[in-house]
Design a protein around this motif. Structure first.
Motif, PDB file in Angstrom:
ATOM      1  N   ARG A  72       7.563 -35.536  13.860  1.00  0.00           N
ATOM      2  CA  ARG A  72       6.289 -35.033  14.094  1.00  0.00           C
ATOM      3  C   ARG A  72       6.289 -34.425  15.592  1.00  0.00           C
ATOM      4  O   ARG A  72       5.347 -34.788  16.460  1.00  0.00           O
ATOM      5  N   SER A  73       7.334 -33.909  15.958  1.00  0.00           N
ATOM      6  CA  SER A  73       7.448 -33.333  17.476  1.00  0.00           C
ATOM      7  C   SER A  73       6.193 -32.439  17.795  1.00  0.00           C
ATOM      8  O   SER A  73       5.813 -32.376  18.949  1.00  0.00           O
ATOM      9  N   ALA A  74       5.921 -31.506  16.811  1.00  0.00           N
ATOM     10  CA  ALA A  74       4.684 -30.590  17.188  1.00  0.00           C
ATOM     11  C   ALA A  74       3.689 -31.213  17.238  1.00  0.00           C
ATOM     12  O   ALA A  74       2.800 -30.953  18.197  1.00  0.00           O
ATOM     13  N   LEU A  75       3.373 -32.291  16.513  1.00  0.00           N
ATOM     14  CA  LEU A  75       1.944 -33.209  16.541  1.00  0.00           C
ATOM     15  C   LEU A  75       1.996 -33.766  17.991  1.00  0.00           C
ATOM     16  O   LEU A  75       0.915 -34.134  18.335  1.00  0.00           O
ATOM     17  N   VAL A  76       3.140 -34.498  18.394  1.00  0.00           N
ATOM     18  CA  VAL A  76       3.119 -35.161  19.652  1.00  0.00           C
ATOM     19  C   VAL A  76       2.659 -34.004  20.824  1.00  0.00           C
ATOM     20  O   VAL A  76       2.192 -34.569  21.588  1.00  0.00           O
ATOM     21  N   GLY A  81      -1.326 -32.285  24.766  1.00  0.00           N
ATOM     22  CA  GLY A  81      -1.903 -31.131  25.512  1.00  0.00           C
ATOM     23  C   GLY A  81      -0.945 -29.897  25.373  1.00  0.00           C
ATOM     24  O   GLY A  81      -1.535 -29.049  26.109  1.00  0.00           O
ATOM     25  N   ALA A  82       0.182 -29.990  25.199  1.00  0.00           N
ATOM     26  CA  ALA A  82       1.030 -28.919  25.017  1.00  0.00           C
ATOM     27  C   ALA A  82       0.865 -27.943  23.981  1.00  0.00           C
ATOM     28  O   ALA A  82       0.024 -28.297  22.829  1.00  0.00           O
ATOM     29  N   ARG A  83       1.016 -26.640  24.095  1.00  0.00           N
ATOM     30  CA  ARG A  83       0.788 -25.571  23.008  1.00  0.00           C
ATOM     31  C   ARG A  83       1.944 -25.413  22.440  1.00  0.00           C
ATOM     32  O   ARG A  83       3.209 -25.403  22.983  1.00  0.00           O
ATOM     33  N   CYS A  84       1.871 -25.503  21.121  1.00  0.00           N
ATOM     34  CA  CYS A  84       3.350 -25.098  20.240  1.00  0.00           C
ATOM     35  C   CYS A  84       3.599 -23.494  20.287  1.00  0.00           C
ATOM     36  O   CYS A  84       3.229 -22.692  19.280  1.00  0.00           O
ATOM     37  N   HIS A  88       7.962 -23.994  23.768  1.00  0.00           N
ATOM     38  CA  HIS A  88       8.133 -25.167  23.344  1.00  0.00           C
ATOM     39  C   HIS A  88       9.203 -25.523  22.284  1.00  0.00           C
ATOM     40  O   HIS A  88      10.012 -26.805  22.461  1.00  0.00           O
ATOM     41  N   GLY A  89       9.381 -24.778  21.506  1.00  0.00           N
ATOM     42  CA  GLY A  89      10.615 -24.840  20.571  1.00  0.00           C
ATOM     43  C   GLY A  89      11.854 -24.849  21.091  1.00  0.00           C
ATOM     44  O   GLY A  89      12.737 -25.249  20.709  1.00  0.00           O
ATOM     45  N   LEU A  90      11.745 -23.966  22.153  1.00  0.00           N
ATOM     46  CA  LEU A  90      13.237 -23.869  22.793  1.00  0.00           C
ATOM     47  C   LEU A  90      13.602 -25.015  23.422  1.00  0.00           C
ATOM     48  O   LEU A  90      14.727 -25.587  23.659  1.00  0.00           O
ATOM     49  N   VAL A  91      12.494 -25.552  24.246  1.00  0.00           N
ATOM     50  CA  VAL A  91      12.694 -26.604  24.906  1.00  0.00           C
ATOM     51  C   VAL A  91      13.070 -27.840  24.395  1.00  0.00           C
ATOM     52  O   VAL A  91      13.972 -28.777  24.662  1.00  0.00           O
ATOM     53  N   ALA A  92      12.396 -28.029  23.180  1.00  0.00           N
ATOM     54  CA  ALA A  92      12.612 -29.066  22.264  1.00  0.00           C
ATOM     55  C   ALA A  92      14.141 -28.938  21.739  1.00  0.00           C
ATOM     56  O   ALA A  92      14.834 -30.106  21.371  1.00  0.00           O
ATOM     57  N   SER A  93      14.678 -27.824  21.402  1.00  0.00           N
ATOM     58  CA  SER A  93      15.938 -27.681  21.071  1.00  0.00           C
ATOM     59  C   SER A  93      16.903 -27.778  21.901  1.00  0.00           C
ATOM     60  O   SER A  93      17.972 -28.513  21.720  1.00  0.00           O
ATOM     61  N   CYS A  94      16.627 -27.597  22.900  1.00  0.00           N
ATOM     62  CA  CYS A  94      17.712 -27.761  24.120  1.00  0.00           C
ATOM     63  C   CYS A  94      17.767 -29.339  24.435  1.00  0.00           C
ATOM     64  O   CYS A  94      18.916 -29.860  24.448  1.00  0.00           O
ATOM     65  N   LEU A  95      16.724 -30.059  24.395  1.00  0.00           N
ATOM     66  CA  LEU A  95      16.786 -31.353  24.351  1.00  0.00           C
ATOM     67  C   LEU A  95      17.498 -32.080  23.232  1.00  0.00           C
ATOM     68  O   LEU A  95      18.179 -33.081  23.439  1.00  0.00           O
ATOM     69  N   VAL A  96      17.480 -31.691  22.110  1.00  0.00           N
ATOM     70  CA  VAL A  96      18.086 -32.204  20.879  1.00  0.00           C
ATOM     71  C   VAL A  96      19.662 -31.978  21.295  1.00  0.00           C
ATOM     72  O   VAL A  96      20.277 -32.835  20.906  1.00  0.00           O
TER      73      VAL A  96
END
Length: 103
Positions: A72-76, A81-84, A88-96
């Motif tokens: 539920r990363s998009a829900l979090v 307050g972040a926009r999806c 956001h997807g790029l940053v989340a992918s880099c963190l993974v």
């Protein structure tokens, strides 16, 4: 040889159908949760077609099966307050990618 293969397919089919159903339900749960917050509609038929096409195409490339995520990363992100957005997807992918080798 073909008879043995069909026996294996018949033995695995109920489990495969159950896994596909659970995967679909996870995807719909996440999609409806996000859509509910934005007051949007979810087309469950389109979701099922998208998962099917992704998995069929991925099978030709030896990819892992695609399904919804319970992380539920998009829900979090939306709750915080972040926009999806694609960023956001790029940053989340880099963190993974950074965390994955550590596991």
């Amino acid at each position: 040889m073909i008879i043995e293969s069909m026996t294996i397919v018949r033995a695995l089919m109920p489990t495969a159908v159950l896994i596909a159903l659970v995967s679909f339900l996870e995807s719909i749960a996440v999609a409806k949760s996000l859509a509910g917050r934005r007051r949007e509609k979810v087309d469950s038929n389109q979701e099922l077609v998208a998962l099917g096409v992704a998995n069929v195409c991925g099978s030709f490339l030896s990819a892992y099966p695609t399904s919804g995520s319970l992380s539920r990363s998009a829900l979090v992100a939306q709750t915080s307050g972040a926009r999806c957005t694609p960023l956001h997807g790029l940053v989340a992918s880099c963190l993974v990618l950074v965390v994955l080798p550590a596991g």
